[in-house]
Write an enzyme that holds these catalytic residues in place. Structure first.
Site, PDB file in Angstrom:
ATOM      1  N   LYS A   1      70.798  81.173  97.627  1.00  0.00           N
ATOM      2  CA  LYS A   1      70.710  81.327  99.053  1.00  0.00           C
ATOM      3  C   LYS A   1      70.950  82.761  99.258  1.00  0.00           C
ATOM      4  CE  LYS A   1      73.128  76.793  99.434  1.00  0.00           C
ATOM      5  NZ  LYS A   1      74.129  76.062  99.896  1.00  0.00           N
TER       6      LYS A   1
ATOM      7  N   TYR B   1      67.210  70.315 105.153  1.00  0.00           N
ATOM      8  CA  TYR B   1      68.555  69.595 105.201  1.00  0.00           C
ATOM      9  C   TYR B   1      68.652  68.436 106.197  1.00  0.00           C
ATOM     10  CZ  TYR B   1      70.777  73.606 102.681  1.00  0.00           C
ATOM     11  OH  TYR B   1      71.243  74.402 101.572  1.00  0.00           O
TER      12      TYR B   1
ATOM     13  N   ASN C   1      77.763  79.415  99.151  1.00  0.00           N
ATOM     14  CA  ASN C   1      77.960  79.133  97.784  1.00  0.00           C
ATOM     15  C   ASN C   1      76.943  79.482  96.714  1.00  0.00           C
ATOM     16  OD1 ASN C   1      76.208  77.053  98.655  1.00  0.00           O
ATOM     17  ND2 ASN C   1      77.762  75.345  98.473  1.00  0.00           N
TER      18      ASN C   1
ATOM     19  N   HIS D   1      71.621  76.465  95.857  1.00  0.00           N
ATOM     20  CA  HIS D   1      71.232  75.132  95.880  1.00  0.00           C
ATOM     21  C   HIS D   1      70.429  74.458  95.091  1.00  0.00           C
ATOM     22  CE1 HIS D   1      69.574  71.355  97.885  1.00  0.00           C
ATOM     23  NE2 HIS D   1      68.341  71.629  97.226  1.00  0.00           N
TER      24      HIS D   1
ATOM     25  N   GLU E   1      61.569  68.288  97.807  1.00  0.00           N
ATOM     26  CA  GLU E   1      61.861  69.939  97.918  1.00  0.00           C
ATOM     27  C   GLU E   1      60.970  70.788  97.323  1.00  0.00           C
ATOM     28  OE1 GLU E   1      66.095  70.252  96.627  1.00  0.00           O
ATOM     29  OE2 GLU E   1      66.677  68.743  98.316  1.00  0.00           O
TER      30      GLU E   1
END
Ligand code: IDP
Length: 150
Positions: free
Chosen positions: A20, A60, A127, A130, A141
């Site tokens: 990320k 998402y 965080n 992913h 994805e």
């Protein structure tokens, strides 16, 4: 005709990993790729990308309507992400286990989020990574982030 050996080979398990924007910004891409590789998984594709709103809405979709959805999409567009396809037996749960718990405060030491992440007091949990959560998510994805990957 008899099927050839190649055509009966099961397709190797693949997962979609994203480093990320917080991970890219903090210069942790190499460290995260190192953990994937030293675990024994193979990197099939690695590409720095600027996510689009459409891409993130699709990625998402399951979180649409949740309070952190808007901040999450905004965060994911705050800088480039490193999109990665990793391959190997068990790589889908295996990478989730390398990543650790969603909240980096709770993530166990030894995991990517536990060793390298923390709570920054933002609306969204920044965080670092992913990882796809099921074979169905992984297929969806990978097609979304690497449409040309065979
Ligand atoms: P995962 O990334 O561990 O699979 P998901 O539940 O799929 O977690 O959530 C997607 C992302 O949304 C998380 O990685 C995190 O960045 C963010 N997120 C999830 N739950 C919360 C929350 O309760 N507050 C803020 N951010 C959250």
């Amino acid at each position: 005709t008899l099927p050839t050996e190649a055509s009966t080979q099961p397709v190797a398990e693949r997962t979609l990993v994203l480093v990320k924007p917080d991970g890219v910004r903090r210069g942790l891409s190499g460290e995260i790729l190192r953990r994937i590789e030293t675990k024994g998984y193979t990197l099939r594709a690695v590409e720095l990308k600027n996510a689009t709103t459409e891409q993130l809405a699709a990625h998402y979709a399951e979180h649409e309507g949740k309070p952190f959805y808007g901040p999450l999409v905004e965060f994911m567009m705050s800088g480039p992400v490193l999109a990665v396809v990793a391959e190997g037996e068990g790589v889908i749960p295996g990478f989730r286990s390398l990543a650790g718990a969603t909240n980096p405060t709770d993530a166990a030491p030894g995991t990517i989020r536990g060793d390298l992440g923390r709570d920054w007091g933002t609306k969204v949990q920044q965080n670092l990574v992913h990882g796809s959560d099921s074979p169905e998510s992984a297929a969806r994805e990978i097609a979304l982030w690497f449409p040309t990957l065979g």
